[in-house]
Design an enzyme around this catalytic site. Structure first.
Site, PDB file in Angstrom:
ATOM      1  N   GLU A 145       0.820  -1.221   0.000  1.00 20.74           N
ATOM      2  CA  GLU A 145       0.000   0.000   0.000  1.00 20.74           C
ATOM      3  C   GLU A 145       0.850   1.266   0.000  1.00 20.74           C
ATOM      4  OE1 GLU A 145      -3.398   0.164   2.476  1.00 20.74           O
ATOM      5  OE2 GLU A 145      -3.863  -1.950   2.200  1.00 20.74           O
ATOM      6  N   LYS A 173       3.063   3.276   7.492  1.00 22.64           N
ATOM      7  CA  LYS A 173       3.969   2.189   7.093  1.00 22.64           C
ATOM      8  C   LYS A 173       5.091   2.743   6.213  1.00 22.64           C
ATOM      9  CE  LYS A 173       3.726  -1.723   7.720  1.00 22.64           C
ATOM     10  NZ  LYS A 173       4.265  -2.566   8.838  1.00 22.64           N
TER      11      LYS A 173
HETATM   12  P1  NAD Z   1      -2.513  -7.795  12.807  1.00 20.04           P
HETATM   13  O1  NAD Z   1      -3.225  -6.515  13.079  1.00 20.04           O
HETATM   14  O2  NAD Z   1      -3.298  -9.044  12.667  1.00 20.04           O
HETATM   15  O3  NAD Z   1      -1.439  -8.069  13.963  1.00 20.04           O
HETATM   16  C1  NAD Z   1      -0.611  -7.068  14.492  1.00 20.04           C
HETATM   17  C2  NAD Z   1       0.015  -7.590  15.777  1.00 20.04           C
HETATM   18  O4  NAD Z   1       0.890  -6.567  16.285  1.00 20.04           O
HETATM   19  C3  NAD Z   1      -0.999  -7.881  16.881  1.00 20.04           C
HETATM   20  O5  NAD Z   1      -0.703  -9.106  17.506  1.00 20.04           O
HETATM   21  C4  NAD Z   1      -0.838  -6.715  17.855  1.00 20.04           C
HETATM   22  O6  NAD Z   1      -1.152  -7.062  19.188  1.00 20.04           O
HETATM   23  C5  NAD Z   1       0.642  -6.402  17.671  1.00 20.04           C
HETATM   24  N1  NAD Z   1       0.973  -5.006  18.014  1.00 20.04           N
HETATM   25  C6  NAD Z   1       0.312  -3.876  17.659  1.00 20.04           C
HETATM   26  N2  NAD Z   1       0.913  -2.802  18.176  1.00 20.04           N
HETATM   27  C7  NAD Z   1       2.001  -3.253  18.849  1.00 20.04           C
HETATM   28  C8  NAD Z   1       3.047  -2.611  19.578  1.00 20.04           C
HETATM   29  N3  NAD Z   1       3.083  -1.290  19.726  1.00 20.04           N
HETATM   30  N4  NAD Z   1       4.011  -3.386  20.118  1.00 20.04           N
HETATM   31  C9  NAD Z   1       3.977  -4.740  20.005  1.00 20.04           C
HETATM   32  N5  NAD Z   1       3.011  -5.378  19.346  1.00 20.04           N
HETATM   33  C10 NAD Z   1       2.043  -4.658  18.753  1.00 20.04           C
HETATM   34  O7  NAD Z   1      -1.617  -7.516  11.534  1.00 20.04           O
HETATM   35  P2  NAD Z   1      -1.186  -8.507  10.353  1.00 20.04           P
HETATM   36  O8  NAD Z   1      -2.224  -8.494   9.307  1.00 20.04           O
HETATM   37  O9  NAD Z   1      -0.729  -9.780  10.939  1.00 20.04           O
HETATM   38  O10 NAD Z   1       0.073  -7.703   9.771  1.00 20.04           O
HETATM   39  C11 NAD Z   1       1.376  -7.914  10.306  1.00 20.04           C
HETATM   40  C12 NAD Z   1       2.348  -7.008   9.567  1.00 20.04           C
HETATM   41  O11 NAD Z   1       2.333  -7.282   8.178  1.00 20.04           O
HETATM   42  C13 NAD Z   1       2.015  -5.511   9.699  1.00 20.04           C
HETATM   43  O12 NAD Z   1       3.224  -4.805   9.818  1.00 20.04           O
HETATM   44  C14 NAD Z   1       1.333  -5.179   8.386  1.00 20.04           C
HETATM   45  O13 NAD Z   1       1.532  -3.828   8.037  1.00 20.04           O
HETATM   46  C15 NAD Z   1       2.052  -6.102   7.432  1.00 20.04           C
HETATM   47  N6  NAD Z   1       1.288  -6.542   6.250  1.00 20.04           N
HETATM   48  C16 NAD Z   1       0.036  -7.071   6.392  1.00 20.04           C
HETATM   49  C17 NAD Z   1      -0.626  -7.531   5.259  1.00 20.04           C
HETATM   50  C18 NAD Z   1      -1.993  -8.164   5.352  1.00 20.04           C
HETATM   51  O14 NAD Z   1      -2.599  -8.431   4.323  1.00 20.04           O
HETATM   52  N7  NAD Z   1      -2.518  -8.432   6.543  1.00 20.04           N
HETATM   53  C19 NAD Z   1      -0.024  -7.434   4.005  1.00 20.04           C
HETATM   54  C20 NAD Z   1       1.258  -6.868   3.907  1.00 20.04           C
HETATM   55  C21 NAD Z   1       1.913  -6.443   5.044  1.00 20.04           C
HETATM   56  O1  DAU Z   2      -2.271  -4.648   0.554  1.00 15.33           O
HETATM   57  C1  DAU Z   2      -1.808  -5.070   1.799  1.00 15.33           C
HETATM   58  C2  DAU Z   2      -2.749  -4.608   2.877  1.00 15.33           C
HETATM   59  O2  DAU Z   2      -3.913  -5.410   2.778  1.00 15.33           O
HETATM   60  C3  DAU Z   2      -2.164  -4.675   4.270  1.00 15.33           C
HETATM   61  O3  DAU Z   2      -1.069  -3.801   4.355  1.00 15.33           O
HETATM   62  C4  DAU Z   2      -3.209  -4.308   5.322  1.00 15.33           C
HETATM   63  O4  DAU Z   2      -2.678  -4.467   6.621  1.00 15.33           O
HETATM   64  C5  DAU Z   2      -4.403  -5.223   5.150  1.00 15.33           C
HETATM   65  O5  DAU Z   2      -5.425  -4.877   6.061  1.00 15.33           O
HETATM   66  C6  DAU Z   2      -4.931  -5.139   3.715  1.00 15.33           C
HETATM   67  O6  DAU Z   2      -5.507  -3.840   3.458  1.00 15.33           O
HETATM   68  P1  DAU Z   2      -6.858  -3.688   2.609  1.00 15.33           P
HETATM   69  O7  DAU Z   2      -7.483  -2.386   2.920  1.00 15.33           O
HETATM   70  O8  DAU Z   2      -6.596  -4.002   1.174  1.00 15.33           O
HETATM   71  O9  DAU Z   2      -7.680  -4.926   3.243  1.00 15.33           O
HETATM   72  P2  DAU Z   2      -9.212  -5.082   3.694  1.00 15.33           P
HETATM   73  O10 DAU Z   2      -9.422  -6.524   3.963  1.00 15.33           O
HETATM   74  O11 DAU Z   2      -9.574  -4.103   4.754  1.00 15.33           O
HETATM   75  O12 DAU Z   2      -9.993  -4.694   2.380  1.00 15.33           O
HETATM   76  C7  DAU Z   2      -9.775  -5.386   1.151  1.00 15.33           C
HETATM   77  C8  DAU Z   2     -10.633  -4.726   0.099  1.00 15.33           C
HETATM   78  O13 DAU Z   2     -12.011  -5.027   0.385  1.00 15.33           O
HETATM   79  C9  DAU Z   2     -10.538  -3.214   0.077  1.00 15.33           C
HETATM   80  O14 DAU Z   2     -10.628  -2.772  -1.272  1.00 15.33           O
HETATM   81  C10 DAU Z   2     -11.746  -2.753   0.874  1.00 15.33           C
HETATM   82  C11 DAU Z   2     -12.761  -3.830   0.600  1.00 15.33           C
HETATM   83  N1  DAU Z   2     -13.732  -4.122   1.678  1.00 15.33           N
HETATM   84  C12 DAU Z   2     -13.236  -4.359   2.926  1.00 15.33           C
HETATM   85  C13 DAU Z   2     -14.073  -4.645   3.985  1.00 15.33           C
HETATM   86  C14 DAU Z   2     -13.533  -4.900   5.365  1.00 15.33           C
HETATM   87  C15 DAU Z   2     -15.080  -4.210   1.414  1.00 15.33           C
HETATM   88  O15 DAU Z   2     -15.523  -4.012   0.270  1.00 15.33           O
HETATM   89  N2  DAU Z   2     -15.917  -4.498   2.452  1.00 15.33           N
HETATM   90  C16 DAU Z   2     -15.494  -4.706   3.731  1.00 15.33           C
HETATM   91  O16 DAU Z   2     -16.307  -4.944   4.638  1.00 15.33           O
END
Ligand code: NAD
Ligand code: DAU
Length: 366
Positions: A145, A173
């Site tokens: 993102e 980020k």
């Molecule tokens: P998540 O929200 O599920 O988990 C985040 C974790 O970090 C939680 O366990 C929370 O308790 C912990 N946390 C939050 N603040 C903290 C702090 N100050 N100190 C210590 N721990 C803390 O997130 P996720 O989806 O597992 O994402 C993990 C990482 O990957 C993030 O850095 C996110 O930006 C990155 N990321 C996520 C996605 C995705 O699709 N979910 C994609 C690309 C990158």
């Molecule tokens: O691209 C990587 C990112 O993907 C990570 O860095 C983020 O931590 C992770 O949360 C995710 O971000 P998005 O905003 O893409 O994910 P989310 O699941 O919130 O939404 C995915 C898409 O679906 C987005 O275009 C918004 C849409 N959406 C989401 C929700 C929760 C809906 O249409 N309805 C919904 O209820």
């Protein structure tokens, strides 16, 4: 020994579970246990001496400094973050605090530790026994993102794309990525950064698109699709993200950035249709109608990015990593996991995972 931050969240807990399934190298898991942190994800490791859980904040340099001094890890993998875009729109402050200020304090503690590591004459290889100045790595887990939004015709994000973050989440980020980069450039800290696309799979908190659609569908609730549902994301099964991080940690070139993605661009509405079709097949509605009937178009997310797509050629070419799952295999496993783990969903939704943590890890629940 490695230190993982945010290892009780979605990706972090999958990473810790996979790491310990594949190696005997211990993990210290530092997590603040925000609403997104759930130790129930790590229940199978409760009595495993290779997993040391510490509740704490990456922004607390004294806690981090003590952990580093005591355990002397050879690597830090930083997952800890506020991760949900919608929450960042409603309340950006926590995102600034953890993602920017927290990463800064973490980097400072790691820099102090790293500068005092021994530097044996022969050097130390990655993965060697004790941590040395040469073998140490700081791996920062970031997101696609930060590159902003693509139009339908644009090529996928490369590592060389300029940063154009559009939400408070992605801006925070992006700031953390810049700090990590600066610590390498200025102090020589041995860093690696990964920018990954949207993950999906087990233990995904049901505020995000795919798990929300599964749990709402089963509960007979509306399936809220933002705007026209034609926004595109590039989906990667979470275990593939974990294997990519292990690969970058082992073989990545210091100071480099690696984009990670699944080559799976899909419009949101197509994702929701796929989830409905799988649920129709695996757990059909009592009235025999399709879960599609529950789809409801709702007001769009402010500043909603239209399209993300990752060009993952660099990590494949230079490090030999490729995703294992196709979207079809990964989404089927995911839907099946949620069907098989209804207790986990119930505990998360009712907040009773906090009591579970109190019972199993006394004094940890917030
Ligand atoms: P998540 O929200 O599920 O988990 C985040 C974790 O970090 C939680 O366990 C929370 O308790 C912990 N946390 C939050 N603040 C903290 C702090 N100050 N100190 C210590 N721990 C803390 O997130 P996720 O989806 O597992 O994402 C993990 C990482 O990957 C993030 O850095 C996110 O930006 C990155 N990321 C996520 C996605 C995705 O699709 N979910 C994609 C690309 C990158
Ligand atoms: O691209 C990587 C990112 O993907 C990570 O860095 C983020 O931590 C992770 O949360 C995710 O971000 P998005 O905003 O893409 O994910 P989310 O699941 O919130 O939404 C995915 C898409 O679906 C987005 O275009 C918004 C849409 N959406 C989401 C929700 C929760 C809906 O249409 N309805 C919904 O209820």
């Amino acid at each position: 020994m490695i230190l993982v931050t945010g290892g009780a969240g979605f990706i972090g807990s999958n990473f810790v579970l996979d790491w310990l399934a594949q190696s005997d190298e211990s993990v210290i898991n530092l997590d603040k246990l925000t609403y997104a942190g759930n130790l129930e994800n790590l229940a199978t490791l409760k009595d495993d001496p290779r997993h040391i859980f510490v509740r704490g904040d990456i922004g607390d340099a004294s806690v981090v400094g003590k952990l580093l001094a005591e355990h002397r890890p050879r690597a830090v993998v930083n997952f800890a973050a506020e991760s949900h875009v919608d929450r960042s729109i409603h309340g950006p402050e926590d995102f600034i605090q953890t993602n920017i200020v927290g990463t800064f304090h973490l980097l400072e503690a790691v820099r102090a530790y790293w500068q005092n590591l021994p530097s044996p004459a022969g050097g130390g290889g990655v993965g060697g026994e004790g941590a040395t100045k040469e073998s140490f790595r700081f791996l920062h887990v970031s997101t696609d993102e930060v590159y902003g939004s693509l139009s339908a015709q644009d090529p996928a994000f490369k590592e060389t794309n300029r940063y154009e973050p559009n939400s408070p989440y992605s801006a925070s980020k992006a700031a953390s990525d810049h700090l990590v980069r600066a610590y390498h450039h200025t102090y020589g800290l041995p860093v690696l950064t990964t920018n990954c696309s949207n993950n999906y799979g087990p233990y995904h908190f049901p505020e995000k698109l795919i798990p929300l659609m599964i749990v709402n569908a089963l509960a007979g609730k509306p399936l809220p699709v933002y705007g026209d549902g034609q926004q595109i994301r590039d989906w990667l099964y979470v275990k593939d993200h974990c294997s990519a991080i292990r690969c970058v940690l082992a073989k990545g070139k210091l100071g480099e950035v690696y984009n990670i993605g699944g080559w799976n661009e899909k419009a949101n509405l197509d994702i929701v249709h796929t989830v409905c079709a799988l649920l129709d097949e695996l757990r059909s509605r009592a009235d025999g109608k399709s879960y599609r009937e529950q789809i409801t178009f709702v007001t769009d997310r402010p500043g909603h990015d239209r399209r993300y797509a990752i060009d993952a050629h660099k990590i494949e070419r230079e490090l030999g990593w490729k995703p294992f799952e196709t979207f079809e295999s990964g989404i089927r496993k995911t839907v099946q996991w949620y069907l098989d783990n209804q207790d986990w969903v119930r505990n998360v939704q009712s907040g009773s995972y906090r009591q579970w943590m109190e019972k199993n890890y006394v004094g940890l629940a917030g």
